[in-house]
Design a protein around this motif. Sequence first.
Motif, PDB file in Angstrom:
ATOM      1  N   GLN A   8      36.200  48.827  45.344  1.00 62.02           N
ATOM      2  CA  GLN A   8      36.509  49.296  43.995  1.00 62.02           C
ATOM      3  C   GLN A   8      37.706  50.238  43.968  1.00 62.02           C
ATOM      4  OE1 GLN A   8      33.070  50.848  41.878  1.00 62.02           O
ATOM      5  NE2 GLN A   8      31.704  49.422  42.942  1.00 62.02           N
ATOM      6  N   GLY A   9      38.322  50.442  45.136  1.00 62.21           N
ATOM      7  CA  GLY A   9      39.495  51.296  45.198  1.00 62.21           C
ATOM      8  C   GLY A   9      39.184  52.765  45.339  1.00 62.21           C
TER       9      GLY A   9
ATOM     10  N   HIS B  64      46.773  50.629  45.386  1.00 58.70           N
ATOM     11  CA  HIS B  64      46.527  49.452  46.210  1.00 58.70           C
ATOM     12  C   HIS B  64      45.742  48.388  45.441  1.00 58.70           C
ATOM     13  CE1 HIS B  64      42.477  51.108  46.809  1.00 58.70           C
ATOM     14  NE2 HIS B  64      43.075  52.253  47.093  1.00 58.70           N
ATOM     15  N   GLU B  65      45.599  47.229  46.048  1.00 56.13           N
ATOM     16  CA  GLU B  65      45.034  46.054  45.399  1.00 56.13           C
ATOM     17  C   GLU B  65      43.633  46.295  44.852  1.00 56.13           C
ATOM     18  OE1 GLU B  65      44.554  42.142  44.040  1.00 56.13           O
ATOM     19  OE2 GLU B  65      46.383  43.126  44.745  1.00 56.13           O
ATOM     20  N   ASN B  66      42.770  46.926  45.638  1.00 60.80           N
ATOM     21  CA  ASN B  66      41.381  47.116  45.196  1.00 60.80           C
ATOM     22  C   ASN B  66      41.296  47.966  43.936  1.00 60.80           C
ATOM     23  OD1 ASN B  66      40.422  45.603  47.303  1.00 60.80           O
ATOM     24  ND2 ASN B  66      39.918  47.340  48.613  1.00 60.80           N
ATOM     25  N   ALA B  67      42.064  49.067  43.905  1.00 64.13           N
ATOM     26  CA  ALA B  67      42.034  49.933  42.721  1.00 64.13           C
ATOM     27  C   ALA B  67      42.574  49.199  41.497  1.00 64.13           C
ATOM     28  CB  ALA B  67      42.848  51.199  42.988  1.00 64.13           C
ATOM     29  N   ALA B  68      43.663  48.455  41.680  1.00 59.94           N
ATOM     30  CA  ALA B  68      44.246  47.718  40.559  1.00 59.94           C
ATOM     31  C   ALA B  68      43.289  46.655  40.040  1.00 59.94           C
ATOM     32  CB  ALA B  68      45.562  47.072  40.996  1.00 59.94           C
ATOM     33  N   HIS B  69      42.660  45.925  40.956  1.00 62.29           N
ATOM     34  CA  HIS B  69      41.736  44.860  40.555  1.00 62.29           C
ATOM     35  C   HIS B  69      40.538  45.433  39.807  1.00 62.29           C
ATOM     36  CE1 HIS B  69      39.421  41.157  40.710  1.00 62.29           C
ATOM     37  NE2 HIS B  69      38.412  41.838  41.238  1.00 62.29           N
ATOM     38  N   THR B  70      40.034  46.581  40.280  1.00 61.06           N
ATOM     39  CA  THR B  70      38.867  47.189  39.641  1.00 61.06           C
ATOM     40  C   THR B  70      39.177  47.603  38.205  1.00 61.06           C
ATOM     41  OG1 THR B  70      38.031  47.993  41.766  1.00 61.06           O
ATOM     42  CG2 THR B  70      37.210  49.077  39.777  1.00 61.06           C
ATOM     43  N   ILE B  71      40.331  48.251  37.999  1.00 62.57           N
ATOM     44  CA  ILE B  71      40.707  48.692  36.655  1.00 62.57           C
ATOM     45  C   ILE B  71      40.965  47.498  35.745  1.00 62.57           C
ATOM     46  CG2 ILE B  71      42.448  49.908  35.311  1.00 62.57           C
ATOM     47  CD1 ILE B  71      40.621  51.782  36.770  1.00 62.57           C
ATOM     48  N   ALA B  72      41.687  46.498  36.277  1.00 65.04           N
ATOM     49  CA  ALA B  72      42.000  45.315  35.466  1.00 65.04           C
ATOM     50  C   ALA B  72      40.730  44.594  35.041  1.00 65.04           C
ATOM     51  CB  ALA B  72      42.910  44.374  36.250  1.00 65.04           C
ATOM     52  N   ARG B  73      39.774  44.487  35.952  1.00 61.85           N
ATOM     53  CA  ARG B  73      38.514  43.810  35.626  1.00 61.85           C
ATOM     54  C   ARG B  73      37.704  44.628  34.630  1.00 61.85           C
ATOM     55  NH1 ARG B  73      34.733  42.858  40.654  1.00 61.85           N
ATOM     56  NH2 ARG B  73      34.763  45.138  40.492  1.00 61.85           N
TER      57      ARG B  73
END
Length: 626
Positions: free
Chosen positions: A425-426, A473-482
Amino acid sequence: MIRFLESLSSWGGVKRDVVFLILSGLALAVSLIDPALFPIHPAWAAILLCGVPILLEAVIGLVTAFDIKADVLVSIALIASVAIGEIFAAGEVAFIMQLGGLLEELTVARARAGIERLVRLTPRTARRLTEAGEEIISADAVRKGDRLRVLPGETVPVDGFILAGQTSINQAVMTGESLPVDKGPGDEVSSGTVNQFGSFDMEAVRVGEDSSIQRYIRLVQSADAGKAKIVGLADRWATWIVVIALSAALLTWLITGEIIRAVTILVVFCPCALVLATPTAIMAAIGNATRHGFLVREGDALERLSSVTQVTFDKTGTLTQGTPAVTAVCSLDPARTWQEVYRLAAGAEARSEHPLGRAVAACWREEHPGEPLPGSEAFQMLPGRGVQARVDGREVLAGSPALLAERGIPQPPELATRAVPWLEQGCTLICLAADGAAAGFLALADQVRPQAAETIRGVKAAGVTPVLLTGDHENAAHTIARALDIPVYQANCRPEDKLDWIDRSQQAGHPVCMVGDGINDAPALKKALVGVAMGGVGSDIAVDAADIALVNDDLRELPHLLRLSRRMMTTIKYNLTFSMALNFAAILLAITGILNPVVGALVHNAGSVLVIVNSARLLGFRQRGT
């Protein structure tokens, strides 16, 4: 009188224009009563104060660049009206045109100091290590291969890599990351970033104009070079207007033999309402935007905003609060509860200067109001690793997993398995050891703004696609976007990466509005067709680079701004259609002799008033259901 006018001319442009307009308006009002009461027609004041500047600008444009603008037709109408003795008509035309010019002047871009602020960020000195010891030199004198020392609180002077020492670097200038990054031997450091805790020695790799901060300044300077400025429609169509007006006036004079009809055509063809159509709508829309917390810094920003198809958001400080918070506490010791792990961590971090440590202590205080923090002794910062302290009689280590490994503390297998969901989840982890044994860990993450989800839904409802561009990083960005249902995102973005993404999107025909808050967002804010900066939490440089600043940081108003810009453009189109129709109708009446110059001037003056009234309706605009 001459001395009075000379003193007025020495004032700043806007103040002088306002005074001239007030005096001209009073003169025209008096002339409506009975001009014969005065030795000189009062409308001459309007001609001199408002008309002469128009004449001069028209002549200069024609002589220097053969530039035909709306002021050319106005000048012809002024001269013709004066020539046949229609002084009031000439003064009225000059007054209306100067009023439109003032409104346009009030909506132009303000001078920005962003570049100057960036230049002040550039390091001035460096500590160079030589065989004779340490010497202070100018940062410009650093050469590739030099060995430098950077102390806590100092700015890294050039790009390079660490040779010795452990530290934490604040990289917000370059990446926008809300948390400092731990660095050690072999890690790269960039000029303009700030060394927060430990001192370190480094080797210079990129110096002078090749350094990161200098490349960044050049990005900001050049980012808006291709941003088109919208030209006034009256000026854009001026050549055709002048040709049509002169042709109609000449033909009417030749056919009827009445020069007064020709002059009337020139007067009614003056694009007063056309000139007022755009700036009055823009000023009213800016007034509406101001009431909703926006400071519009560029006059044509709302006009450009009406055409955007994508809104790109920075993450840290824009969609999130920009400060970490404890999201989970896990105990790895069956003999200890998670509450005890939390208490020990808060006590150990109570005197920490690291943002993560301060966040742990602050969250513990918030969750335990009125309860004092656990007492700690023998506190010690471990730059780039964490802290150690004695809390409630226990020896506590709090920091990265590397810290526990360095101290020879075995890490239980469940640490990795239980930490995986939080890392995905970042989140950032703080591992805790007590009396030489692993005790647990805390997961910290930046918190999403409460209004962020509502904002994204509103942006989509306005027909615009939201996009996330972040340096995280990717995990933080993906978590926020989702979490916010953002369909497109890109992680690990440096300033030039955001710039390139926006440039590619706009080259593909998808105009972009960029919303950001940090220094690292400045190039993207300039490159985007419209830049919106978070004025409350955003840096001064980001605000200076943006076209619009959101003063109160309430993102929920952004969808309203998008709708307002489109309504403004609709109002402008209505204004233009009405003003052109009125002009052509008045021309037909002038050709037939129904209108004389004075009545013609009053007719298109009434048209100007109706345009202003229609524009004023934007002040109260609010989309239903928003």
